[in-house]
Scaffold this active site. Sequence first.
Site, mmCIF file in Angstrom:
data_model
loop_
_atom_site.group_PDB
_atom_site.id
_atom_site.type_symbol
_atom_site.label_atom_id
_atom_site.label_comp_id
_atom_site.label_asym_id
_atom_site.label_seq_id
_atom_site.Cartn_x
_atom_site.Cartn_y
_atom_site.Cartn_z
ATOM 1 N N ARG A 55 52.762 55.174 44.388
ATOM 2 C CA ARG A 55 51.360 54.905 44.741
ATOM 3 C C ARG A 55 50.483 55.112 43.506
ATOM 4 O O ARG A 55 49.541 54.381 43.265
ATOM 5 C CB ARG A 55 50.897 55.786 45.900
ATOM 6 N N TYR A 107 31.770 35.310 46.524
ATOM 7 C CA TYR A 107 32.865 35.304 47.491
ATOM 8 C C TYR A 107 32.424 36.021 48.775
ATOM 9 O O TYR A 107 31.929 37.155 48.727
ATOM 10 C CB TYR A 107 34.074 35.999 46.859
ATOM 11 N N ASP A 179 33.054 39.491 38.130
ATOM 12 C CA ASP A 179 34.246 38.966 38.799
ATOM 13 C C ASP A 179 34.641 37.694 38.049
ATOM 14 O O ASP A 179 33.932 36.693 38.090
ATOM 15 C CB ASP A 179 33.906 38.689 40.272
ATOM 16 N N LYS A 204 44.662 34.423 42.760
ATOM 17 C CA LYS A 204 44.218 33.068 42.434
ATOM 18 C C LYS A 204 44.910 32.581 41.165
ATOM 19 O O LYS A 204 46.114 32.436 41.163
ATOM 20 C CB LYS A 204 42.687 33.068 42.328
HETATM 21 C C1 LIG Z 1 39.599 35.576 46.526
HETATM 22 C C2 LIG Z 1 38.518 36.217 45.798
HETATM 23 C C3 LIG Z 1 38.285 37.585 45.914
HETATM 24 C C4 LIG Z 1 39.110 38.457 46.836
HETATM 25 O O1 LIG Z 1 40.430 38.549 46.392
HETATM 26 P P1 LIG Z 1 41.701 38.762 47.384
HETATM 27 O O2 LIG Z 1 42.850 38.794 46.454
HETATM 28 O O3 LIG Z 1 41.701 37.613 48.341
HETATM 29 O O4 LIG Z 1 41.482 40.055 48.085
HETATM 30 C C5 LIG Z 1 37.269 38.136 45.146
HETATM 31 N N1 LIG Z 1 36.505 37.385 44.341
HETATM 32 C C6 LIG Z 1 36.698 36.059 44.212
HETATM 33 C C7 LIG Z 1 35.830 35.277 43.294
HETATM 34 C C8 LIG Z 1 37.699 35.437 44.934
HETATM 35 O O5 LIG Z 1 37.871 34.116 44.811
#
Ligand SMILES: *Cc1c(COP(=O)(O)O)cnc(C)c1O
Length: 399
Positions: A55, A107, A179, A204
Amino acid sequence: MEDTYCNNGYTLATRVVHGAVSFDPLTGAVSTPIYQSSTFRHPGLYESTGFDYSRGINPTRTELERTLALLEKGKYCLAFASGMGAISGAIKIFAPGDHLVVSEDLYGGTYRLFNEYYSHYGFSFSWVDTSDFAAVEAALRPETKALFIETPSNPMMKVTDIRRCGELIRKRGGILIADNTFLSPYFQNPLETGADMVIHSGTKYLAGHNDTLSGFIVHSLPELEGPLRNIQKSEGASLAPFDAWLTLRGIKTLAVRMEKHGQNALKIARWLREQPEVEKVFYPGFEDHPQYALSQSQARGFGGMISFYLKDAAFVPVVLKNVSLILFAESLGGVESLITYPLVQTHEAIPQEMRLAAGVNDRLMRLSVGIEDPDDIIEDLRRAFNVCRHGPCKKEIGS
Ligand SMILES: *Cc1c(COP(=O)(O)O)cnc(C)c1O
């Protein structure tokens, strides 16, 4: 560790292939081993291999964290079970009473996390169009501790000035969190252009194959490294070894994938613009995008995400029903092209008036352009648009 660290002088395209350690020093394995072990034997009291319990720390995860730190030009990286796990971890460095200014166009899951959960723990948030610098300045309060931005934003593809926002918030003792999911470290390194912390949904582009979830915090702030490690270890949302390995494997092809995503997206965005069923296309790679010059000054590419308004909301179900190569599914950044309808999918958690103010209306579609042959993707869209034009939903365009 002799010469195995791949961090001197190589370009990003080379680093992605070799990672932080180019091979396993113990066995010579070229692919990082999956250390599928929850716990690690200690050689003796007060003796340690550096690993104890997965963890908190796991060798496969550590290799991934080091790799992403190198790619994002950060000192530290922490890997979480998902992008939301990373964002939830990052926000715990703040305290009740703190205020954050957040991109209003972001998001939907991040909005839900902040608005439905953290606002109940004494945090407050202002949602602003962070591509408008004056609006960011106006939203600052004495207790503002961070700006949280997405650039380009999701789904309207607005671009925020990373350098100016970073300077603004640091002057007041706060930090800029970016982000960077949409462009990936291949096209943009916010830590270099003025952010203090970078977030990724590794689900992604980084992993890139629509087959795993992962999330990251990357930063270079020694004073935050201890607290963030402790959050990662204490919350238990750390990334599992196999998912770490899948993400590492995905990253090896990040450079070639991103180039192809970008080329395909530009071609498809230009084609979309010419279609009578399409009212407007949002893509930062258009020279007439309002922040085209800013994009060029802080990123090396425009990415593979496009959003567009159809002329008529009645076209939406027709397009979603009639695409066949492009899959109607949430998420983005994988090799397969995906189309989504943000109003009821990714952005469903955001209140109607806020969505509409941001531009997320009932005619907005979002396309994650994959790495297929772009002409096949165009042909798929052409067939779907043809049903709009000639099929049962025939409408007088422009009336
Ligand atoms: C998908 C996404 C998230 C969240 O990520 P997960 O891996 O689905 O938890 C956060 N920010 C952006 C810009 C995203 O496209």
